[in-house]
Design a protein around this motif. Structure first.
Motif, short mmCIF file in Angstrom:
data_model
loop_
_atom_site.label_atom_id
_atom_site.label_comp_id
_atom_site.label_asym_id
_atom_site.label_seq_id
_atom_site.Cartn_x
_atom_site.Cartn_y
_atom_site.Cartn_z
N UNK A 1 0.82 -1.21 0.00
CA UNK A 1 0.00 0.00 0.00
C UNK A 1 0.86 1.26 0.00
N UNK A 2 2.00 1.21 0.65
CA UNK A 2 2.88 2.38 0.67
C UNK A 2 3.35 2.72 -0.74
N UNK A 3 3.67 1.69 -1.50
CA UNK A 3 4.13 1.91 -2.88
C UNK A 3 2.99 2.44 -3.74
N UNK A 4 1.78 1.89 -3.56
CA UNK A 4 0.62 2.39 -4.30
C UNK A 4 0.36 3.85 -3.96
N UNK A 5 0.39 4.19 -2.70
CA UNK A 5 0.14 5.57 -2.27
C UNK A 5 1.10 6.54 -2.93
N UNK A 6 2.38 6.17 -2.95
CA UNK A 6 3.39 7.04 -3.55
C UNK A 6 3.16 7.18 -5.05
N UNK A 7 2.79 6.08 -5.71
CA UNK A 7 2.59 6.12 -7.16
C UNK A 7 1.40 6.98 -7.55
N UNK A 8 0.47 7.18 -6.62
CA UNK A 8 -0.71 7.99 -6.89
C UNK A 8 -0.54 9.43 -6.42
N UNK A 9 0.65 9.75 -5.92
CA UNK A 9 0.95 11.13 -5.56
C UNK A 9 0.61 11.54 -4.15
N UNK A 10 0.30 10.57 -3.28
CA UNK A 10 -0.01 10.91 -1.89
C UNK A 10 1.27 11.07 -1.08
N UNK A 11 1.19 11.93 -0.07
CA UNK A 11 2.36 12.20 0.76
C UNK A 11 2.85 10.94 1.45
N UNK A 12 1.90 10.14 1.94
CA UNK A 12 2.26 8.87 2.56
C UNK A 12 1.03 7.96 2.57
N UNK A 13 1.22 6.75 3.06
CA UNK A 13 0.14 5.77 3.06
C UNK A 13 -1.03 6.22 3.92
N UNK A 14 -0.74 6.90 5.02
CA UNK A 14 -1.82 7.33 5.92
C UNK A 14 -2.77 8.31 5.23
N UNK A 15 -2.20 9.25 4.44
CA UNK A 15 -3.05 10.21 3.73
C UNK A 15 -3.94 9.49 2.71
N UNK A 16 -3.36 8.54 1.99
CA UNK A 16 -4.15 7.79 1.01
C UNK A 16 -5.24 6.98 1.70
N UNK A 17 -4.89 6.28 2.77
CA UNK A 17 -5.86 5.43 3.47
C UNK A 17 -7.00 6.26 4.04
N UNK A 18 -6.68 7.42 4.60
CA UNK A 18 -7.72 8.27 5.19
C UNK A 18 -8.69 8.77 4.12
N UNK A 19 -8.15 9.23 2.99
CA UNK A 19 -9.03 9.74 1.93
C UNK A 19 -9.84 8.61 1.30
#
Length: 272
Positions: free
Chosen positions: A229-247
């Motif tokens: 998930x950390x790699x996916x988050x970064x590839x989608x332009x999120x600051x970190x996994x937590x920001x992606x997961x929250x949104x």
């Protein structure tokens, strides 16, 4: 005609939904295709109710449903949920982002998250509704709608064409994650971009970027193509996994891990 996509982007829990309803798409004709991306047809015949969930595109849809009527669905900024009961059918028209505003001259942002009767936008909408319901096939329904659209087509609009190009690029290029990257690529000042999106799309450019990246993330998770998930988050332009997961949870109602687990369970049901 260019064949419409068979992508499942925007459809939440796509394999699960496919067991409860059918979805078909028709291409738009050359003239209407300046404004209409595709037509969609959903049918269901259920013993038990089922709630279908969609994370909508930044686009206006016109829908014809019996019983029910005909409606203009403004850009929906929330997860859309529809309970399907018994037997039903809907014929829909998905406009390109900005397309409905270009045809009607309306500020699409003025009816964001609203559903309007078709006749509230087009005075002859009731007659169109009757003709669509009387048509004997979906191909004929498309022809009826495009004949109606022909009488309402707007002249070429450079601003709309620019908006459509920008939005299409946002959708296709996962590396685009910030609005300043968009303004730099298209050499458009930020205030101009915001004004154009408000008028034609109905939401701001930042929202459109985030929505498309969530589409990308949900699609990859549903397909079981995410290892980290950390790699996916970064590839989608999120600051970190937590920001992606929250949104992701805020918009879809599940964490990415929960969504992926539900999709994995559904794949086992589908292919068992």
């Amino acid at each position: 005609m260019t064949e419409p996509t068979n992508s499942e982007k925007g459809i939440l829990h796509p394999r699960e939904q496919a067991r409860h309803r059918s979805l078909n798409r028709l291409a738009a004709g050359p003239e209407a295709g300046r404004f209409v991306e595709w037509y969609w047809i959903v049918e269901w015949d259920l013993d038990e109710p089922y709630t279908a969930e969609v994370l909508p595109f930044p686009a206006v849809n016109v829908t014809f449903e019996q019983p029910g009527g005909a409606f203009v669905n403004g850009v929906c900024t929330r997860k859309f949920e529809r309970e399907l009961r018994g037997r039903g059918r809907a014929f829909g028209v998905k406009f390109w982002a900005g397309g409905f505003g270009a045809i009607t001259g309306l500020d699409v942002g003025s009816f964001r998250d609203e559903v309007l009767p078709l006749s509230a936008v087009f005075p002859d909408g009731d007659r169109l509704t009757d003709l669509v319901f009387e048509a004997e096939s979906d191909v004929r329904r498309r022809a009826v709608f495009e004949a109606f659209l022909h009488d309402h087509l707007a002249p070429p609009d450079p601003s709309y064409e620019l908006v459509r190009e920008i939005v299409s690029t946002m959708a296709a290029d996962r590396s685009l994650a910030r609005v300043d990257e968009v303004t730099e690529r298209f050499d458009v000042p930020i205030r101009t971009l915001q004004r154009l999106f408000r008028r034609y799309v109905g939401v701001g450019p930042k929202w459109v970027l985030r929505r498309y990246r969530l589409h990308d993330g949900a699609e990859l998770l549903a397909q079981g193509e995410v290892a980290e998930l950390a790699e996916l988050s970064a590839s989608l332009g999120y600051f970190d996994q937590a920001h992606f997961s929250n949104e992701f949870k805020q918009q879809i109602g599940l964490t990415p891990a929960e969504y992926a687990a539900r999709a994995a369970a559904e794949r086992q049901i589908t292919y068992r």
